[in-house]
Design an enzyme around this catalytic site. Structure first.
Site, PDB file in Angstrom:
ATOM      1  CG  HIS A 209      14.999  67.575 136.752  1.00  0.00           C
ATOM      2  ND1 HIS A 209      15.569  66.354 137.030  1.00  0.00           N
ATOM      3  CD2 HIS A 209      14.246  67.372 135.633  1.00  0.00           C
ATOM      4  CE1 HIS A 209      15.193  65.460 136.139  1.00  0.00           C
ATOM      5  NE2 HIS A 209      14.393  66.061 135.277  1.00  0.00           N
TER       6      HIS A 209
ATOM      7  CG  LEU B 192       7.089  72.906 129.781  1.00  0.00           C
ATOM      8  CD1 LEU B 192       5.574  72.918 129.718  1.00  0.00           C
ATOM      9  CD2 LEU B 192       7.584  73.777 130.924  1.00  0.00           C
ATOM     10  CG  ASP B 193      11.513  68.716 133.850  1.00  0.00           C
ATOM     11  OD1 ASP B 193      12.354  68.905 132.964  1.00  0.00           O
ATOM     12  OD2 ASP B 193      11.693  68.995 135.055  1.00  0.00           O
ATOM     13  NE  ARG B 194       8.590  60.968 129.651  1.00  0.00           N
ATOM     14  CZ  ARG B 194       8.278  60.195 128.608  1.00  0.00           C
ATOM     15  NH1 ARG B 194       7.075  59.664 128.516  1.00  0.00           N
ATOM     16  NH2 ARG B 194       9.172  59.950 127.670  1.00  0.00           N
TER      17      ARG B 194
ATOM     18  CB  THR C  35       6.269  70.086 134.018  1.00  0.00           C
ATOM     19  OG1 THR C  35       7.174  69.750 135.060  1.00  0.00           O
ATOM     20  CG2 THR C  35       5.743  71.491 134.238  1.00  0.00           C
TER      21      THR C  35
END
Length: 232
Positions: free
Chosen positions: A162, A62-64, A66
């Site tokens: 993203h 997961l993106d930072r 999120t």
């Protein structure tokens, strides 16, 4: 991140499902910041008094910014089998996102080709023929609208960097708090993107599993919507 703060949704001898806090990296990166993977390793090492290096397999990311549900493998066999599920579409990953404005279509599939530029770590919509182009697909449905914002439930069909942020911005409905991709419609605040549901098959028992964690509904902009009514 202190391992005592780790929120565990499920654990057995093969997997551990945890809640990733927003703005925490899911694994080590160039920032050298503490991260969720190392936190899980410390938890396992301390809790079970394991000597030496503790195996913990990173299955997905997961993106930072999120937050939401993540699963880690506790054995190499589990890691291999879960990774294979990821490749073959065995994982179902659903998100809630608060969007700025509202898409013209309340329910649709977005399909694009995306390309990541390594110099600025930005992802762009591109043509299929561009070098490095990767196909990206997601389904979304607008559940509710309020105060110029919309609550979207999103099902990822592919897992690109993203992806949700870029694809929603491409239809002029960027994620709330996304200053990177939001353009003229960007609204400052914590990124309103949350991985609320994760469904997969247990790597050893074959049981169908689903784990759900709601976003921080008491905080803006989530508190503008009746999120508890959705995604069950």
């Amino acid at each position: 991140m202190d391992e005592k703060e780790l929120i565990i949704l499920y654990e057995d001898n093969h997997i551990i499902v945890v809640l990733k806090p927003q703005n925490t990296a899911c694994c080590p990166d160039e920032s050298k910041d503490d991260n969720l993977l190392d936190c899980v390793k410390r938890y396992i090492k301390t809790t079970y008094e394991k000597p030496g290096n503790v195996f913990t397999g990173l299955v997905h990311r997961l993106d930072r910014p999120t937050g939401g549900v993540m699963v880690f493998a506790k054995t190499s066999k589990a890691a291999a089998r879960l990774s294979e599920q990821m490749k073959t579409g065995g994982f179902e990953k659903r998100y809630f996102a608060v969007l700025c404005g509202s898409p013209s279509k309340k329910k649709a599939t977005l399909e694009n080709y995306l390309k990541k530029h390594s110099l600025n770590n930005m992802v762009y919509v591109c043509t299929q023929t561009e070098e490095g182009a990767k196909f990206a697909s997601l389904d979304y449905e607008i559940k509710e609208e309020a105060c110029g914002l919309s609550l979207a439930e999103i099902n990822l069909n592919t897992g690109r960097t993203h992806q949700i942020r870029v694809q929603t911005a491409s239809i002029n409905a960027p994620v709330y708090g996304d200053m990177r991709y939001g353009g003229d419609k960007a609204v400052k605040g914590k990124l309103a993107l949350w991985a609320y549901s994760l469904r997969f098959t247990h790597p050893t028992t074959g049981e169908k599993l689903r784990f759900v964690a709601q976003p921080p509904v008491e905080s803006a902009p989530w508190n503008k919507f009746d999120i508890e009514n959705y995604g069950v």
